[in-house]
Design an enzyme around this catalytic site. Structure first.
Site, PDB file in Angstrom:
ATOM      1  N   GLU A   1     -15.123  -3.590  -1.106  1.00 25.00           N
ATOM      2  CA  GLU A   1     -14.575  -4.893  -0.718  1.00 25.00           C
ATOM      3  C   GLU A   1     -15.400  -5.491   0.417  1.00 25.00           C
ATOM      4  OE1 GLU A   1     -10.174  -6.648   0.543  1.00 25.00           O
ATOM      5  OE2 GLU A   1     -10.418  -4.532   0.028  1.00 25.00           O
TER       6      GLU A   1
ATOM      7  N   LYS B   1      -7.346   3.392   0.124  1.00 26.00           N
ATOM      8  CA  LYS B   1      -8.270   2.338   0.552  1.00 26.00           C
ATOM      9  C   LYS B   1      -8.867   2.773   1.877  1.00 26.00           C
ATOM     10  CE  LYS B   1      -8.533  -2.569   1.732  1.00 26.00           C
ATOM     11  NZ  LYS B   1      -7.879  -3.882   1.598  1.00 26.00           N
TER      12      LYS B   1
ATOM     13  N   ASP C   1     -13.416 -10.775  -0.391  1.00 28.91           N
ATOM     14  CA  ASP C   1     -12.200 -10.966   0.391  1.00 28.91           C
ATOM     15  C   ASP C   1     -12.401 -12.158   1.326  1.00 28.91           C
ATOM     16  OD1 ASP C   1      -9.876 -10.908   1.858  1.00 28.91           O
ATOM     17  OD2 ASP C   1     -10.150  -8.901   2.661  1.00 28.91           O
TER      18      ASP C   1
ATOM     19  N   ASP D   1       0.507  -2.301   0.991  1.00 29.97           N
ATOM     20  CA  ASP D   1       1.072  -1.166   1.728  1.00 29.97           C
ATOM     21  C   ASP D   1       1.460  -1.525   3.156  1.00 29.97           C
ATOM     22  OD1 ASP D   1      -1.474  -1.507   2.737  1.00 29.97           O
ATOM     23  OD2 ASP D   1      -1.929   0.632   2.874  1.00 29.97           O
TER      24      ASP D   1
ATOM     25  N   THR E   1      -3.841   2.644   2.892  1.00 33.03           N
ATOM     26  CA  THR E   1      -5.021   2.383   3.710  1.00 33.03           C
ATOM     27  C   THR E   1      -5.247   3.451   4.764  1.00 33.03           C
ATOM     28  OG1 THR E   1      -4.708   0.005   3.393  1.00 33.03           O
ATOM     29  CG2 THR E   1      -6.125   0.692   5.213  1.00 33.03           C
TER      30      THR E   1
ATOM     31  N   LYS F   1     -11.117   2.146   5.061  1.00 33.88           N
ATOM     32  CA  LYS F   1     -11.747   1.155   5.922  1.00 33.88           C
ATOM     33  C   LYS F   1     -13.046   1.732   6.475  1.00 33.88           C
ATOM     34  CE  LYS F   1      -8.682  -2.282   6.039  1.00 33.88           C
ATOM     35  NZ  LYS F   1      -9.010  -3.684   5.726  1.00 33.88           N
TER      36      LYS F   1
ATOM     37  N   LYS G   1      -4.978 -12.939  -1.403  1.00 35.23           N
ATOM     38  CA  LYS G   1      -4.007 -12.718  -0.333  1.00 35.23           C
ATOM     39  C   LYS G   1      -3.287 -14.029  -0.064  1.00 35.23           C
ATOM     40  CE  LYS G   1      -6.551  -9.159   2.274  1.00 35.23           C
ATOM     41  NZ  LYS G   1      -7.296  -8.897   3.537  1.00 35.23           N
TER      42      LYS G   1
ATOM     43  N   ASP H   1      -2.943  -3.759  -3.247  1.00 37.49           N
ATOM     44  CA  ASP H   1      -2.956  -3.222  -1.887  1.00 37.49           C
ATOM     45  C   ASP H   1      -1.872  -3.935  -1.092  1.00 37.49           C
ATOM     46  OD1 ASP H   1      -3.615  -2.063   0.558  1.00 37.49           O
ATOM     47  OD2 ASP H   1      -5.193  -3.526   0.969  1.00 37.49           O
TER      48      ASP H   1
ATOM     49  N   ASP I   1     -13.268  -0.764   2.005  1.00 32.16           N
ATOM     50  CA  ASP I   1     -13.289  -2.107   2.568  1.00 32.16           C
ATOM     51  C   ASP I   1     -14.189  -2.095   3.794  1.00 32.16           C
ATOM     52  OD1 ASP I   1     -12.860  -4.663   3.421  1.00 32.16           O
ATOM     53  OD2 ASP I   1     -10.702  -4.460   3.740  1.00 32.16           O
TER      54      ASP I   1
END
Length: 314
Positions: free
Chosen positions: A188, A135, A211, A285, A112, A137, A233, A283, A162
């Site tokens: 996302e 990923k 999400d 991490d 990320t 943000k 998640k 994901d 995301d």
């Protein structure tokens, strides 16, 4: 944290987690969760929820019973994963076998990049350019410039982004076009949960993953016209038990799977690895973003995660 972790909703400099330990005789099972303010959770509220079912757990409540005792969320996640770990320790059967898997293989995680200026994000992308999946943000305004900068700095990496609910109807076209131009594989949660019906009105140039709009199986079918994938998640589903059931139902409905995490230690990542083999993207991490992990933590080799040692979990 190694560096501040910045998303559209703000920044954090530490990961605050709650660990549940359930003992039976000489055996102990552990589960870790991350209380998340976006969902109205705090360390105090999660601890209170856990304590509210102490008597039932001590009386022998199992994973199935737990689903009715607490709602989906961080508290149930910690207890559910602790019960999985305890069962594995007591039976000598690895958790992945208890879940019906034949093996647990290494997998590749996304890495990320926090939100920042285009220059800041370009530097972060360049430092991580050898990782296969990044990923990114995003934060809404200025995302086109951020994406272009990241792509220029990491031309070979597969990009997923995301938005953390930060986009709005008026900038959807611009931001999706920027994603398509940068070769982004997935977006996302572009719009806020509860205000995402617009996503069903047309086809978009990049796959979309839910999400914040999806926690457990409730309402999952209604999201199918809006999303191509769902982010599973454990802190949202309330543990591995519901996560596995959610993954089953999502696949039956035609969703692809994305396995995600909050920022937490390897103890929180280990149970989610049981879903990794089914996911289009992983994901997990969280430990890579920490200044230090648990001493018995997962082994990461670059972006490859190896299965946990039983001393950690499962």
């Amino acid at each position: 944290m190694q560096n501040p972790f910045v998303i559209a909703r703000g920044a954090k400099t530490e990961a605050v987690v709650v660990v549940a330990t359930i003992r039976q005789g000489a055996f102990a099972g552990r589960g870790e969760c991350t209380p998340y303010a976006r969902y109205g959770e705090s360390v105090d509220s999660v601890t209170q929820q856990i304590e509210s079912v102490r008597a039932a757990i001590e009386a022998g409540a199992d994973r199935a019973t737990l689903q009715a005792l607490l709602p989906a969320g961080a508290a149930r996640n910690a207890l559910d994963c602790a019960l999985w770990d305890l069962d594995a320790k007591m039976t000598g059967v690895p958790a992945y076998q208890l879940a019906g898997l034949h093996r647990l293989a290494p997998c590749v995680t996304a890495f990320t990049l926090s939100v920042g200026t285009p220059d800041e994000m370009a530097r972060a992308a360049q430092a991580a350019a050898d990782r296969p999946v990044l990923k990114v943000k995003l934060a809404g305004a200025g995302d086109s410039a951020r994406l272009a900068a990241v792509r220029a700095a990491a031309p070979e990496a597969e990009l997923i982004v995301d938005a953390n609910e930060a986009w709005r109807p008026e900038n959807l076209d611009e931001n999706f076009a920027a994603c398509a131009a940068a070769g982004v594989a997935l977006v996302e949660q572009p719009l806020p949960a509860g205000a995402d019906a617009l996503l069903a009105e047309r086809r978009w140039p990049v796959a979309i993953c839910a999400d914040e709009s999806v926690h457990d199986r409730k309402g999952l079918a209604a999201l199918r016209p809006r999303y191509d994938l769902v982010n599973v998640k454990l802190d949202k589903t309330g543990g591995l038990t519901e996560a596995l059931a959610l993954a089953d139902e999502a696949e039956q409905l035609g969703f692809g799977l994305f396995v995600g995490c909050m920022v937490a230690s390897s103890l929180a990542m280990a149970p989610a690895l049981l879903l990794a083999g089914r996911a289009r993207f992983v994901d997990l991490d969280g430990p890579l973003l920490l200044a230090r992990d648990r001493p018995e933590g997962l082994r990461y080799q670059g972006s490859t995660i190896f299965p946990p040692d039983p001393a950690l979990w499962g």
